[in-house]
Design a protein around this motif. Structure first.
Motif, PDB file in Angstrom:
ATOM      1  N   ILE A  10      33.304 -16.451 -15.271  1.00 53.87           N
ATOM      2  CA  ILE A  10      31.688 -15.910 -16.124  1.00 53.87           C
ATOM      3  C   ILE A  10      32.219 -17.334 -16.544  1.00 53.87           C
ATOM      4  CG2 ILE A  10      31.792 -13.683 -16.595  1.00 53.87           C
ATOM      5  CD1 ILE A  10      33.086 -14.387 -19.374  1.00 53.87           C
ATOM      6  N   ALA A  82      27.895 -15.045 -11.613  1.00 57.97           N
ATOM      7  CA  ALA A  82      29.204 -15.000 -12.740  1.00 57.97           C
ATOM      8  C   ALA A  82      30.333 -13.642 -12.710  1.00 57.97           C
ATOM      9  CB  ALA A  82      28.697 -14.916 -13.892  1.00 57.97           C
ATOM     10  N   GLY A  83      31.631 -13.355 -12.920  1.00 52.77           N
ATOM     11  CA  GLY A  83      31.888 -12.396 -12.795  1.00 52.77           C
ATOM     12  C   GLY A  83      32.433 -11.709 -11.799  1.00 52.77           C
ATOM     13  N   THR A  84      32.244 -10.718 -11.557  1.00 56.73           N
ATOM     14  CA  THR A  84      32.573  -9.099 -10.976  1.00 56.73           C
ATOM     15  C   THR A  84      31.402  -9.107 -10.123  1.00 56.73           C
ATOM     16  OG1 THR A  84      33.958  -8.183 -11.724  1.00 56.73           O
ATOM     17  CG2 THR A  84      33.925  -6.910 -10.311  1.00 56.73           C
ATOM     18  N   ILE A  87      29.017  -5.897 -10.745  1.00 55.12           N
ATOM     19  CA  ILE A  87      28.772  -5.385 -12.089  1.00 55.12           C
ATOM     20  C   ILE A  87      26.959  -6.109 -12.660  1.00 55.12           C
ATOM     21  CG2 ILE A  87      29.486  -5.397 -14.980  1.00 55.12           C
ATOM     22  CD1 ILE A  87      31.162  -3.541 -12.331  1.00 55.12           C
ATOM     23  N   SER A  88      25.887  -5.454 -13.101  1.00 62.73           N
ATOM     24  CA  SER A  88      24.759  -5.578 -13.935  1.00 62.73           C
ATOM     25  C   SER A  88      24.382  -7.143 -12.539  1.00 62.73           C
ATOM     26  CB  SER A  88      24.754  -6.569 -14.778  1.00 62.73           C
ATOM     27  OG  SER A  88      25.035  -5.045 -15.647  1.00 62.73           O
ATOM     28  N   ASP A  89      24.362  -6.750 -11.053  1.00 62.20           N
ATOM     29  CA  ASP A  89      24.433  -8.020 -10.495  1.00 62.20           C
ATOM     30  C   ASP A  89      24.173  -7.118  -8.730  1.00 62.20           C
ATOM     31  OD1 ASP A  89      27.154  -8.311  -9.000  1.00 62.20           O
ATOM     32  OD2 ASP A  89      27.111  -9.672 -10.450  1.00 62.20           O
ATOM     33  N   ALA A 112      35.078  -9.757 -16.394  1.00 63.38           N
ATOM     34  CA  ALA A 112      33.581  -9.327 -16.371  1.00 63.38           C
ATOM     35  C   ALA A 112      33.455 -10.151 -17.705  1.00 63.38           C
ATOM     36  CB  ALA A 112      33.824  -8.048 -15.825  1.00 63.38           C
ATOM     37  N   ALA A 113      32.191 -10.502 -17.801  1.00 64.09           N
ATOM     38  CA  ALA A 113      31.565 -10.470 -19.266  1.00 64.09           C
ATOM     39  C   ALA A 113      32.092  -9.128 -19.678  1.00 64.09           C
ATOM     40  CB  ALA A 113      30.534 -10.692 -19.534  1.00 64.09           C
ATOM     41  N   PHE A 133      22.690  -3.799 -18.630  1.00 63.69           N
ATOM     42  CA  PHE A 133      21.333  -4.441 -19.029  1.00 63.69           C
ATOM     43  C   PHE A 133      20.105  -2.967 -19.688  1.00 63.69           C
ATOM     44  CE2 PHE A 133      21.750  -8.547 -16.697  1.00 63.69           C
ATOM     45  CZ  PHE A 133      21.649  -8.972 -18.214  1.00 63.69           C
ATOM     46  N   TYR A 157      24.828  -5.591 -21.988  1.00 62.43           N
ATOM     47  CA  TYR A 157      24.416  -7.211 -21.637  1.00 62.43           C
ATOM     48  C   TYR A 157      23.365  -7.807 -22.627  1.00 62.43           C
ATOM     49  CZ  TYR A 157      28.450  -7.917 -18.347  1.00 62.43           C
ATOM     50  OH  TYR A 157      29.256  -7.467 -17.893  1.00 62.43           O
ATOM     51  N   LEU A 186      30.917 -16.789 -23.927  1.00 60.21           N
ATOM     52  CA  LEU A 186      32.587 -16.752 -23.537  1.00 60.21           C
ATOM     53  C   LEU A 186      32.927 -17.393 -22.863  1.00 60.21           C
ATOM     54  CD1 LEU A 186      32.153 -12.510 -23.731  1.00 60.21           C
ATOM     55  CD2 LEU A 186      32.645 -14.357 -25.811  1.00 60.21           C
ATOM     56  N   LYS A 188      32.928 -20.283 -22.699  1.00 60.91           N
ATOM     57  CA  LYS A 188      32.604 -21.814 -22.059  1.00 60.91           C
ATOM     58  C   LYS A 188      32.737 -21.935 -23.819  1.00 60.91           C
ATOM     59  CE  LYS A 188      28.926 -19.634 -20.162  1.00 60.91           C
ATOM     60  NZ  LYS A 188      27.695 -19.744 -20.268  1.00 60.91           N
ATOM     61  N   GLU A 213      24.403 -16.794 -23.127  1.00 58.97           N
ATOM     62  CA  GLU A 213      24.631 -15.401 -22.771  1.00 58.97           C
ATOM     63  C   GLU A 213      25.444 -14.526 -24.035  1.00 58.97           C
ATOM     64  OE1 GLU A 213      24.483 -15.540 -18.473  1.00 58.97           O
ATOM     65  OE2 GLU A 213      26.178 -16.999 -18.846  1.00 58.97           O
ATOM     66  N   PHE A 214      25.134 -13.349 -23.585  1.00 63.48           N
ATOM     67  CA  PHE A 214      25.163 -13.025 -24.747  1.00 63.48           C
ATOM     68  C   PHE A 214      25.882 -11.272 -24.340  1.00 63.48           C
ATOM     69  CE2 PHE A 214      22.057 -15.015 -26.879  1.00 63.48           C
ATOM     70  CZ  PHE A 214      22.938 -15.684 -29.072  1.00 63.48           C
ATOM     71  N   VAL A 215      26.897 -11.205 -25.211  1.00 60.23           N
ATOM     72  CA  VAL A 215      27.658  -9.156 -24.321  1.00 60.23           C
ATOM     73  C   VAL A 215      26.976  -8.941 -26.232  1.00 60.23           C
ATOM     74  CG1 VAL A 215      28.803  -7.649 -23.483  1.00 60.23           C
ATOM     75  CG2 VAL A 215      29.003 -10.104 -23.004  1.00 60.23           C
TER      76      VAL A 215
HETATM   77  N1  SAM Z   1      28.820  -9.688 -12.760  1.00 57.91           N
HETATM   78  C1  SAM Z   1      28.842 -10.109 -14.189  1.00 57.91           C
HETATM   79  C2  SAM Z   1      29.952  -9.824 -15.003  1.00 57.91           C
HETATM   80  O1  SAM Z   1      30.815  -9.776 -13.872  1.00 57.91           O
HETATM   81  O2  SAM Z   1      30.165  -9.803 -15.861  1.00 57.91           O
HETATM   82  C3  SAM Z   1      27.306  -9.943 -14.777  1.00 57.91           C
HETATM   83  C4  SAM Z   1      25.896 -10.703 -14.552  1.00 57.91           C
HETATM   84  S1  SAM Z   1      24.394  -9.730 -15.441  1.00 57.91           S
HETATM   85  C5  SAM Z   1      23.857 -10.384 -13.819  1.00 57.91           C
HETATM   86  C6  SAM Z   1      24.268 -11.700 -16.344  1.00 57.91           C
HETATM   87  C7  SAM Z   1      24.810 -11.067 -17.975  1.00 57.91           C
HETATM   88  O3  SAM Z   1      26.267 -10.934 -17.743  1.00 57.91           O
HETATM   89  C8  SAM Z   1      23.932 -12.188 -18.861  1.00 57.91           C
HETATM   90  O4  SAM Z   1      22.993 -11.404 -18.988  1.00 57.91           O
HETATM   91  C9  SAM Z   1      24.744 -12.049 -19.985  1.00 57.91           C
HETATM   92  O5  SAM Z   1      24.299 -10.811 -20.657  1.00 57.91           O
HETATM   93  C10 SAM Z   1      26.438 -11.663 -19.389  1.00 57.91           C
HETATM   94  N2  SAM Z   1      27.641 -12.872 -19.489  1.00 57.91           N
HETATM   95  C11 SAM Z   1      28.065 -12.821 -18.368  1.00 57.91           C
HETATM   96  N3  SAM Z   1      28.810 -14.619 -18.584  1.00 57.91           N
HETATM   97  C12 SAM Z   1      28.544 -14.422 -19.779  1.00 57.91           C
HETATM   98  C13 SAM Z   1      29.440 -15.115 -20.747  1.00 57.91           C
HETATM   99  N4  SAM Z   1      30.512 -16.808 -20.407  1.00 57.91           N
HETATM  100  N5  SAM Z   1      29.671 -14.678 -21.955  1.00 57.91           N
HETATM  101  C14 SAM Z   1      28.419 -13.511 -21.796  1.00 57.91           C
HETATM  102  N6  SAM Z   1      28.126 -13.189 -21.412  1.00 57.91           N
HETATM  103  C15 SAM Z   1      28.163 -13.146 -20.417  1.00 57.91           C
END
Ligand code: SAM
Length: 224
Positions: A10, A82-84, A87-89, A112-113, A133, A157, A186, A188, A213-215
């Motif tokens: 991520i 990014a991530g899994t 999950i919101s993609d 996953a974020a 979201f 998110y 996160l 980064k 990017e925010f959680v």
């Molecule tokens: N599939 C991803 C996951 O497993 O978390 C999420 C994809 S979603 C389209 C993208 C959102 O995840 C961003 O807008 C942000 O809210 C959150 N996100 C992704 N990377 C992040 C990070 N490094 N730090 C904080 N939030 C993050």
């Protein structure tokens, strides 16, 4: 053959499992949300595989194309920006289609974020609700109202240009003292956690234009 759901970093490119790397090296085809974005990761690990794009605007024809590859004996890895994946993609559509075609779906777990933020939030983790979201219009008010009574930790998110507006709505509806932890960027270089009350988070984030990017991790009703 098999569809591998491969979790990728991520932010920090070292957050990838050995199994994920081996899978990406061994499959015949990689379906990526944004092939150009994913090249950064693939180049770092010397992975040279044919890539095809699969994103939220990919229509039925693209799903069928990837399913055809699988039916014809190819192994395919699905990755997101990014991530899994899922999950919101947009992964869900492809995973569902694969299962409907009796294709084996194999998850390769990783970051996953929402879990990354939750684990370091300092808020209860024994039970939580993930909201993805928040809806922008329809259903938003009803959802926010329902959080008044929600005793479990809530994770969602949010985008940098909406975060302050959302926090102000939380303050109005749930009260200024509701506990919150916000994870920004996160894993980064500029990773940051803001922990405290909703009001304190507004004061900190309101000082400058929120970036990155925010959680949002929101404490349940009654959490002190
Ligand atoms: N599939 C991803 C996951 O497993 O978390 C999420 C994809 S979603 C389209 C993208 C959102 O995840 C961003 O807008 C942000 O809210 C959150 N996100 C992704 N990377 C992040 C990070 N490094 N730090 C904080 N939030 C993050």
């Amino acid at each position: 053959m098999s569809l591998y759901i491969v979790s990728t970093p991520i932010g920090n490119l070292e957050d990838i499992t050995l199994r994920a790397l081996n899978t990406l090296k061994e499959v015949d085809l990689i379906a990526a949300e944004d092939t150009r974005h994913s090249q950064i990761l693939l180049r770092k690990y010397d992975i040279n595989k044919p890539c095809v794009s699969f994103h939220s605007h990919s229509g039925r024809a693209k799903v069928e194309k990837i399913i055809n590859e699988l039916v014809n004996g190819k192994n395919v890895a699905l990755i997101s920006d990014a991530g899994t994946p899922g999950i919101s993609d947009p992964a869900y559509v492809l995973i569902k289609a694969a299962l409907e075609n009796d294709i084996k779906v194999i998850p390769i777990p990783g970051p996953a974020a929402f879990l990354t933020a939750l684990t370091a939030s300092g808020l209860p983790t024994n039970q939580f609700v993930y909201l993805g979201f928040l809806p922008l219009k329809k259903g938003r008010q009803t959802l926010l109202n329902s959080l008044k009574e929600e005793k479990r930790t809530v994770v969602f998110y949010e985008s940098p240009h909406r975060i302050l507006k959302t926090l102000n709505q939380l303050k109005e509806i749930l009260g200024a003292d509701r506990k919150i932890a916000i994870g920004r960027e996160l894993t980064k270089i500029h990773e940051e956690f803001i922990r405290g009350t909703v009001l304190e988070a507004i004061e900190i984030l309101g000082n400058s234009k929120p970036k990155g990017e925010f959680v949002v991790v929101l404490g349940g009703a009654g959490v002190v």
